[in-house]
Enzyme design. Structure first.
Site, PDB file in Angstrom:
ATOM      1  N   ASP A   1       3.079   7.237   4.920  1.00 45.76           N
ATOM      2  CA  ASP A   1       2.310   5.943   4.641  1.00 45.76           C
ATOM      3  C   ASP A   1       3.011   4.773   4.324  1.00 45.76           C
ATOM      4  OD1 ASP A   1       3.013   7.193   2.338  1.00 45.76           O
ATOM      5  OD2 ASP A   1       1.029   7.005   1.190  1.00 45.76           O
TER       6      ASP A   1
ATOM      7  N   GLU B   1       0.138   1.041  -9.229  1.00 48.12           N
ATOM      8  CA  GLU B   1       1.061   2.192  -9.248  1.00 48.12           C
ATOM      9  C   GLU B   1       2.478   1.652  -8.947  1.00 48.12           C
ATOM     10  OE1 GLU B   1       1.463   7.030  -8.308  1.00 48.12           O
ATOM     11  OE2 GLU B   1      -0.512   5.907  -8.276  1.00 48.12           O
TER      12      GLU B   1
ATOM     13  N   ASP C   1      -2.793   7.823  -0.983  1.00 50.70           N
ATOM     14  CA  ASP C   1      -3.854   8.417  -2.009  1.00 50.70           C
ATOM     15  C   ASP C   1      -5.132   7.523  -2.600  1.00 50.70           C
ATOM     16  OD1 ASP C   1      -1.711  10.198  -1.628  1.00 50.70           O
ATOM     17  OD2 ASP C   1      -0.846   9.821  -3.725  1.00 50.70           O
TER      18      ASP C   1
END
Length: 382
Positions: free
Chosen positions: A33, A157, A169
């Protein structure tokens, strides 16, 4: 609703609403990703739930049912990377990311609870971020789309918590739908809901939580990301997404002067992007059983090229396949956490018992095993 009653006991009033966001398990496409590649996660029934109300005094109050300690309090205009630590950094980081992007978010009272196992590679942190983002988006009338919320949660994050994760995610938690896997192109965030009803085909997808805790902030994840970025620079491409499977041999020849770890990172990412495409073709073609071999192939790459597995994860794969599973692989960031096992429904109990027995024989603790049924993404629940 229990969480609303707890909110009332904590803060002296009922919440304005209650929201939920799921954890996820990734079927295939690991460490792709942040290379702008392809992934295929599905949302789990396990969720982070948030009861939330606005405040008009610029104060943010955070509390979790699941963590020892009282309410964490901060002023929203004083939020900055490093200003909040521990579990509270995830929801606080979302408030910071929203405000940093220019969205008019003020104070809030937040009470959280989660059934997503922590440290299991099932995205407990993304669930906390996405549920906070969705609640604040609705309460403050921001009108943001799900991909926008996911990107802001990822920024929380990355920049606030300090974990250089990709966006898979958060996108899975925000955008997944019940009964489907999410085929996501992380370059432009386009996605397709892929029907994923294994039960109709007599199959089951098991998640085996090794209960070996991993922490992606410990540097190992960042090292792999740095290796991927070094490979892309050496090849003169934006990201490893731009190297196709047919170009891999030439790319590895060009990288002969680079560190072996860089070459291994490149090989894993390019082959795993290709594995995602092959899995999608199998699912679209009605041949889900053949996915099992690609799971094993993916695990071998994660173990040998990326070197992010561990003995417990390797044992899950070995024991499951020996017991008749169609395939298995570690899932998530690795260094512990969970594995997925594709199995015929009638073999599920026997395979689970074989894995549990293998753990006992190796002197490991009892793993957690449950069936992954594709669940709904983030939503308001009260």
């Amino acid at each position: 609703m229990r969480i609303a009653a707890e909110f009332d006991a904590l803060y002296g009033a009922r919440p304005e609403g209650v929201w939920a966001a799921p954890g996820r398990v990734n079927l295939i496409g690991e460490y792709t990703d942040f290379n702008e590649g392809f992934v295929l996660p599905l949302a789990l029934p396990h969720t982070a739930v948030a009861a939330v109300s606005r405040r008009d005094d610029g104060v943010l109050r955070l509390h979790s049912r699941d963590v020892e300690g009282g309410v964490v309090e901060a002023r929203v205009d004083a939020l900055a990377p490093g200003s909040v630590s521990g579990w509270a950094a995830y929801p606080a980081g979302v408030v910071w990311a929203l405000r940093d992007a220019g969205h008019p978010v003020g104070g809030a009272d937040v009470h959280l609870a989660s059934t997503v196992p922590t440290g299991a590679g099932l995205s407990s942190s993304a669930a906390l971020e996405v549920v906070t983002a969705l609640a604040l988006d609705e309460l403050y009338g921001l009108g943001l789309g799900r991909p926008e919320l996911a990107v802001l949660a990822q920024r929380a994050e990355n920049a606030f918590v300090g974990v250089p994760c990709g966006v898979m995610d958060q996108m899975a938690s925000a955008c997944a739908t019940e009964g489907h896997a999410l085929f996501l192109d992380t370059r432009d965030l386009t996605y397709r809901q892929v029907p994923f009803d294994l039960a109709a085909d007599g199959l089951r997808l098991l998640v085996v939580d090794t209960r070996v805790k991993h922490a992606l902030g410990d540097g190992a994840y960042a090292e792999r990301r740095a290796g991927c970025e070094a490979g892309a620079r050496a090849l003169g491409v934006r990201t490893l997404r731009d190297v196709s499977i047919t170009q891999l041999d030439d790319a590895l020849r060009k990288l002969q002067g680079e560190a072996e770890s860089v070459r291994r990172c490149v090989r894993h990412v390019v082959t795993d992007n290709d594995r995602v495409a092959r899995v999608i073709a199998l699912l679209d073609g009605g041949d889900p059983r053949a996915v099992g071999a690609l799971l094993v192939e993916g695990h071998t790459s994660l173990r040998d090229d990326l070197r992010v597995s561990c003995p417990e994860l390797d044992l899950v794969v070995e024991a499951a396949v020996e017991a008749g599973a169609l395939g298995a692989r570690m899932t998530g960031g690795g260094f512990g956490g969970s594995a997925v096992v594709l199995v015929e429904s009638e073999r599920a109990d026997a395979v689970s018992a074989a894995v549990t027995g293998a753990f006992a024989g190796a002197g490991y603790g009892v793993p957690g095993v449950f069936a992954a049924v594709p669940a709904a993404g983030a939503r308001r629940v009260g």
